[in-house]
Scaffold this motif. Structure first.
Motif, PDB file in Angstrom:
ATOM      1  N   VAL A  75      -7.698   2.294 -15.678  1.00 47.52           N
ATOM      2  CA  VAL A  75      -6.084   2.327 -15.211  1.00 47.52           C
ATOM      3  C   VAL A  75      -5.515   3.143 -14.475  1.00 47.52           C
ATOM      4  CG1 VAL A  75      -6.236  -0.068 -16.228  1.00 47.52           C
ATOM      5  CG2 VAL A  75      -5.108   1.995 -17.556  1.00 47.52           C
ATOM      6  N   TRP A  76      -6.002   4.604 -14.660  1.00 50.82           N
ATOM      7  CA  TRP A  76      -5.198   6.097 -14.655  1.00 50.82           C
ATOM      8  C   TRP A  76      -4.089   6.191 -13.185  1.00 50.82           C
ATOM      9  CZ3 TRP A  76     -10.619   7.164 -15.974  1.00 50.82           C
ATOM     10  CH2 TRP A  76     -11.489   6.777 -15.123  1.00 50.82           C
ATOM     11  N   PRO A  77      -3.388   6.379 -13.419  1.00 50.68           N
ATOM     12  CA  PRO A  77      -2.731   6.541 -11.783  1.00 50.68           C
ATOM     13  C   PRO A  77      -3.410   7.320 -10.836  1.00 50.68           C
ATOM     14  CG  PRO A  77      -1.450   7.339 -13.474  1.00 50.68           C
ATOM     15  CD  PRO A  77      -2.777   7.557 -14.216  1.00 50.68           C
ATOM     16  N   ILE A  78      -3.498   6.842  -9.281  1.00 46.36           N
ATOM     17  CA  ILE A  78      -4.534   7.041  -8.574  1.00 46.36           C
ATOM     18  C   ILE A  78      -3.279   7.323  -7.095  1.00 46.36           C
ATOM     19  CG2 ILE A  78      -6.110   6.376  -6.472  1.00 46.36           C
ATOM     20  CD1 ILE A  78      -7.573   4.528  -8.768  1.00 46.36           C
ATOM     21  N   ILE A  79      -3.711   8.488  -6.496  1.00 47.14           N
ATOM     22  CA  ILE A  79      -2.755   9.073  -5.916  1.00 47.14           C
ATOM     23  C   ILE A  79      -3.624   9.387  -4.220  1.00 47.14           C
ATOM     24  CG2 ILE A  79      -1.186  10.484  -4.505  1.00 47.14           C
ATOM     25  CD1 ILE A  79      -0.296  11.032  -7.476  1.00 47.14           C
ATOM     26  N   LEU A  80      -3.385   8.629  -3.254  1.00 45.90           N
ATOM     27  CA  LEU A  80      -4.404   9.056  -1.935  1.00 45.90           C
ATOM     28  C   LEU A  80      -3.701   9.856  -1.330  1.00 45.90           C
ATOM     29  CD1 LEU A  80      -5.448   5.060  -1.814  1.00 45.90           C
ATOM     30  CD2 LEU A  80      -6.791   6.976  -3.033  1.00 45.90           C
ATOM     31  N   LEU A  81      -4.217  10.899  -0.239  1.00 45.82           N
ATOM     32  CA  LEU A  81      -4.167  11.434   0.015  1.00 45.82           C
ATOM     33  C   LEU A  81      -4.477  11.685   1.789  1.00 45.82           C
ATOM     34  CD1 LEU A  81      -4.969  14.826  -1.283  1.00 45.82           C
ATOM     35  CD2 LEU A  81      -2.962  13.748  -1.718  1.00 45.82           C
ATOM     36  N   THR A  82      -3.861  11.355   2.389  1.00 51.41           N
ATOM     37  CA  THR A  82      -4.052  10.386   3.640  1.00 51.41           C
ATOM     38  C   THR A  82      -3.455  11.138   4.891  1.00 51.41           C
ATOM     39  OG1 THR A  82      -4.100   8.568   5.287  1.00 51.41           O
ATOM     40  CG2 THR A  82      -2.372   8.944   3.749  1.00 51.41           C
ATOM     41  N   ALA A  83      -4.416  11.469   6.262  1.00 50.00           N
ATOM     42  CA  ALA A  83      -3.769  11.604   7.394  1.00 50.00           C
ATOM     43  C   ALA A  83      -3.530  11.217   8.065  1.00 50.00           C
ATOM     44  CB  ALA A  83      -5.251  12.746   7.808  1.00 50.00           C
ATOM     45  N   ARG A  84      -3.373   9.548   7.440  1.00 55.61           N
ATOM     46  CA  ARG A  84      -2.914   7.884   8.492  1.00 55.61           C
ATOM     47  C   ARG A  84      -1.561   7.759   8.443  1.00 55.61           C
ATOM     48  NH1 ARG A  84      -8.148   5.718   6.480  1.00 55.61           N
ATOM     49  NH2 ARG A  84      -9.996   6.669   7.737  1.00 55.61           N
ATOM     50  N   GLY A  85      -1.206   8.034   9.469  1.00 47.29           N
ATOM     51  CA  GLY A  85       0.539   8.272   9.121  1.00 47.29           C
ATOM     52  C   GLY A  85       1.091   5.940   9.020  1.00 47.29           C
ATOM     53  N   GLU A  86       0.507   5.894   8.978  1.00 47.81           N
ATOM     54  CA  GLU A  86       0.758   4.037   9.518  1.00 47.81           C
ATOM     55  C   GLU A  86       1.410   3.240   8.649  1.00 47.81           C
ATOM     56  OE1 GLU A  86       1.416   2.953  12.730  1.00 47.81           O
ATOM     57  OE2 GLU A  86       1.468   4.919  13.428  1.00 47.81           O
ATOM     58  N   PRO A  87       2.473   2.647   8.305  1.00 40.35           N
ATOM     59  CA  PRO A  87       2.448   2.221   7.197  1.00 40.35           C
ATOM     60  C   PRO A  87       0.911   0.905   6.917  1.00 40.35           C
ATOM     61  CG  PRO A  87       4.554   1.650   8.675  1.00 40.35           C
ATOM     62  CD  PRO A  87       3.700   2.342   9.273  1.00 40.35           C
ATOM     63  N   ALA A  88       0.870   0.610   7.884  1.00 38.35           N
ATOM     64  CA  ALA A  88      -0.594  -0.890   7.564  1.00 38.35           C
ATOM     65  C   ALA A  88      -1.512   0.060   7.058  1.00 38.35           C
ATOM     66  CB  ALA A  88      -1.089  -1.609   8.793  1.00 38.35           C
ATOM     67  N   ARG A  90      -1.548   2.540   4.927  1.00 35.00           N
ATOM     68  CA  ARG A  90      -1.408   2.630   2.748  1.00 35.00           C
ATOM     69  C   ARG A  90      -1.199   1.843   2.912  1.00 35.00           C
ATOM     70  NH1 ARG A  90       3.588   7.017   4.150  1.00 35.00           N
ATOM     71  NH2 ARG A  90       2.995   8.725   5.660  1.00 35.00           N
ATOM     72  N   ILE A  91      -0.837   0.794   3.279  1.00 37.46           N
ATOM     73  CA  ILE A  91      -1.075  -0.951   2.859  1.00 37.46           C
ATOM     74  C   ILE A  91      -2.530  -0.596   2.048  1.00 37.46           C
ATOM     75  CG2 ILE A  91      -0.902  -3.646   3.132  1.00 37.46           C
ATOM     76  CD1 ILE A  91       1.936  -2.131   2.624  1.00 37.46           C
ATOM     77  N   GLU A 188       9.506   3.046   2.790  1.00 43.39           N
ATOM     78  CA  GLU A 188       8.627   3.843   4.533  1.00 43.39           C
ATOM     79  C   GLU A 188       7.997   1.694   4.472  1.00 43.39           C
ATOM     80  OE1 GLU A 188       6.600   7.567   4.470  1.00 43.39           O
ATOM     81  OE2 GLU A 188       7.848   8.014   3.646  1.00 43.39           O
ATOM     82  N   ILE A 189       7.041   1.554   3.594  1.00 42.81           N
ATOM     83  CA  ILE A 189       6.090   0.226   3.381  1.00 42.81           C
ATOM     84  C   ILE A 189       6.993  -0.248   3.544  1.00 42.81           C
ATOM     85  CG2 ILE A 189       4.160   1.966   4.312  1.00 42.81           C
ATOM     86  CD1 ILE A 189       3.260   1.350   1.050  1.00 42.81           C
TER      87      ILE A 189
END
Length: 229
Positions: A75-88, A90-91, A188-189
């Motif tokens: 359950v630790w926090p997970i932050i994803l790095l992405t070059a994909r800028g579309e809200p979909a 990120r969802i 943003e999303i």
């Protein structure tokens, strides 16, 4: 927050060196991995306080790694790095179990602030007069930010804890998706991101997710938390 252990997974060696130096200078203990396979080996022998992972990597991607971590019960926090800028896009990361996302390129300080925010949510807050909200067999201590039940503490992800915290500030009141998204920093999303987090939280608190008793949808208006036995 000092000496919190963060695992950073990215196939960009230059970015790994930059983040390791910057985050270490700001009090974190950093372990790095250049792909998901290496990350799995590290996670087999240590439990970090948070994970930062790139989505696009050779071999197994960050989404698959995130799903695996959640399936393992982490359950630790997970932050994803992405070059994909579309809200979909990120969802999809939120649906996989991530708590947050950061679009590339980004300022290291923004990652630092997001890490600090998520780690604070995972630390019980002392309170002289805790207020308890009953959710069936579960009990949420709003002062300490802890959800517990007959078998002990129910461990929430950072995103789940943040949503429950927002809802418990106004039990019985309808909160719009827009208001919740703003409180969670997901402007943003927006609405879809809120729906994903609601679905994840219901898995923790509802005896029957198909007929929610405590976290109810109010059609056309938003969500309402209804504590009770």
């Amino acid at each position: 927050m000092a000496q919190s252990h963060v695992l950073v997974v990215d196939d960009d060696a230059r970015l790994l060196r930059l983040l390791q130096r910057f985050l270490s200078e700001n009090g974190f203990r950093i372990t790095t991995a250049m792909d998901a396979e290496a990350a799995r080996k590290i996670l087999a022998v240590t439990h970090p306080d948070a994970v930062v992972a790139d989505i696009t990597m050779p071999g197994e991607d960050g989404l698959s790694l995130t799903r695996w971590m959640r399936e393992q019960g982490h359950v630790w926090p997970i932050i994803l790095l992405t070059a994909r800028g579309e809200p979909a896009d990120r969802i999809i990361g939120l649906e996989a179990g991530a708590d947050d996302y950061l679009g590339k390129p980004f300022e290291p300080r923004e990652l630092l602030l997001r890490l600090q925010a998520h780690l604070r949510r995972n630390v019980p807050r002392p309170s002289g007069a805790p207020r308890l909200l009953r959710l069936g067999k579960l009990e949420f201590d709003t002062g300490r930010g802890l959800l517990s039940g007959p078998e002990g503490v129910v461990h929430l992800t950072s995103g789940e804890a943040a949503l429950l915290g927002v809802l418990t500030r106004a039990p019985g009141e309808i909160l719009s998706r827009e208001a919740i998204a703003e409180s969670l920093g997901m402007d943003e999303i927006g609405e879809r991101a809120v729906d994903v987090q609601v679905t994840r939280l219901r898995r923790r608190i509802e005896p029957d997710q198909k007929e929610p008793r405590f976290l109810q949808t109010v059609r056309g208006k938003g969500y309402v938390l209804k504590p009770g036995s």
